[in-house]
Enzyme design. Structure first.
Site, PDB file in Angstrom:
ATOM      1  CE1 TYR A 184      -4.391  -0.634  -0.349  1.00  0.00           C
ATOM      2  CE2 TYR A 184      -3.811  -2.519   1.035  1.00  0.00           C
ATOM      3  CZ  TYR A 184      -4.709  -1.869   0.177  1.00  0.00           C
ATOM      4  OH  TYR A 184      -5.894  -2.473  -0.162  1.00  0.00           O
ATOM      5  CD  GLU A 270      -4.691 -30.399   5.901  1.00  0.00           C
ATOM      6  OE1 GLU A 270      -5.223 -29.850   4.919  1.00  0.00           O
ATOM      7  OE2 GLU A 270      -4.624 -31.639   6.036  1.00  0.00           O
ATOM      8  CG  ASP A 322      -7.880 -32.992   5.824  1.00  0.00           C
ATOM      9  OD1 ASP A 322      -8.157 -33.297   7.001  1.00  0.00           O
ATOM     10  OD2 ASP A 322      -8.280 -31.949   5.274  1.00  0.00           O
TER      11      ASP A 322
END
Length: 441
Positions: A184, A270, A322
């Site tokens: 920015y 995770e 997972d």
């Protein structure tokens, strides 16, 4: 047939209501209950964990990264590390001095009528390779010119000069800013944060320092909870008193000091959902551990923090991801690095992580119900096959076997699939049994 009989459901009750479970789900629930009965007393499991922690403390730390960093610092062209880039943490004076020398050389080139050009390490995908000897991804030492006088590279050369100027200003003030802050400061020039982020990584490579040495950090993302005490910029943090949400991992790890712990292992998770279950059940009190997560794709701060815990505490690291190709990809980033940050892999990787679960073989072993398994999409299968072709996967026969199981069955499952046996099944049965059986690879 009477109206009552016509309305009777499968269980014979009027109105079609039934409390009976499907036969498959009922059998799975019974099996889950039988697993609970196989658990030994916690003292027995803790004895195994103490043995694991003791072995980890005695194991020799990997020296490839430190040796590479030392060789680079000494600028020894005969060293093996001369073929790839190794950046290192540097203090403010060192980084500002390097920027000053770089800008001075650019000024001399302009005064001599040659214009100016930056020599930037090439970070193309073909230049990012896995080295089995180091067990991590590295950036090969190849450079490309970025001249201002070339219409193709003029804009990027301008962005590079602007980022160098901003970093120099940040360092002179002795403060830290986020990557978003940096973007920015000159939105019209940068156009998109991805562009300023990419050039920031280029600058790190050019100066031979870590990105954190530039005092530009990402926003907080990862969290930690459990048997850990440390000081954050002088403030004492007790991670057993951080509630269910845990303590945010500081984006600038250099302000962390005084790390203490009586944990037996580090549990890397995770997702945030599994982290919250472990935190709420105070899993770290039953089995002394430190639990941390990056809430998905690992960020730099979490990777740095994990490596620092591993190096300073010398604890084993167990991972819960997972059972899908992306979970394994996330685990691989922690272990051997990402291509995007390959130039800093020596500082960001924790190679000896043990894959605890949820593994593809667990779906049948723990009889996860079919309705809790998800079919793999064509893209999932494509990613899984690509993972099988990765050199770091081929190095581990157990990983190959698990991936082949996943691709053969074409099934995947999230950690939350274990909740089908009960919301606390993860902490009360699955993980304790995994630890008891030392079932990790």
């Amino acid at each position: 047939m009477s109206e009552r009989k016509r309305r009777a459901g499968p269980g014979g009750a009027a109105g079609g209501s039934t409390s009976k479970k499907p036969r498959g789900a009922s059998a799975a629930a019974s099996y889950a209950q039988s697993l609970r009965s196989k658990l030994r007393p916690d003292d027995s499991i803790l004895a195994s964990l103490r043995a694991l922690a003791s072995a980890s403390a005695k194991s020799k730390p990997a020296t490839a990264s430190s040796a590479g960093a030392k060789a680079l610092a000494e600028d020894d062209p005969a060293s093996a590390s001369s073929s790839y880039i190794v950046v290192a943490d540097q203090d403010i004076n060192s980084v500002t001095s390097r920027i000053n020398r770089l800008v001075l050389s650019v000024a001399r080139s302009i005064l001599a009528g040659r214009g100016f050009s930056f020599s930037v390490p090439s970070r193309t995908s073909t230049n990012q390779v896995y080295l089995p000897d180091l067990d991590r991804i590295v950036l090969l030492r190849r450079e490309a010119a970025r001249p201002f006088a070339n219409v193709v590279t003029a804009r990027k050369a301008t962005v590079t000069a602007r980022v160098l100027s901003l970093v120099h200003a940040v360092l002179r003030r002795g403060i830290h800013v986020t990557k978003r802050d940096l973007f920015y400061t000159d939105v019209k020039l940068f156009e998109d944060q991805a562009q300023s982020d990419a050039v920031l990584d280029d600058v790190s490579c050019m100066l031979g320092c870590t990105r954190s040495s530039l005092h530009v950090v990402a926003s907080e993302k990862g969290v930690v909870v459990g048997r850990l005490i440390f000081h954050d910029d002088g403030d004492r943090i007790d991670c057993t008193r951080m509630g269910v949400g845990g303590k945010a991992i500081p984006p600038n790890i250099d302000r962390v000091s005084g790390i203490e712990s009586d944990a037996l292992f580090i549990l890397l998770v995770e997702k945030d959902a599994a982290f919250m279950r472990l935190a709420e059940d105070r899993f770290y009190n039953r089995f002394p551990c430190i639990i941390l997560t990056a809430k998905g794709q690992p960020d730099v701060a979490t990777r740095l923090f994990l490596r620092r815990l591993k190096v300073e505490l010398k604890l084993p690291v167990l991972a819960m991801v997972d059972s899908d190709p992306y979970g394994l990809k996330i685990l691989s980033v922690y272990m051997c690095g990402s291509k995007n940050m390959s130039y800093d892999s020596a500082n960001l990787t924790t190679p000896d992580i043990k894959w605890l679960g949820v593994r593809p073989s667990d779906l049948d072993k723990y009889r996860v119900p079919e309705q809790c398994r998800l079919p793999m999409s064509d893209h999932d299968i494509k990613v899984g096959k690509e993972m099988l072709d990765e050199d770091f996967v081929k190095q581990n026969a157990s990983w190959v076997k698990e991936l082949e199981t996943m691709l053969r069955t074409k099934q995947k499952a999230e950690i939350q699939a274990l909740s089908s046996f009960g919301f606390q099944y993860l902490t009360e049965v699955y993980l304790p049994l995994k630890l008891q059986q030392e079932d990790w690879i």
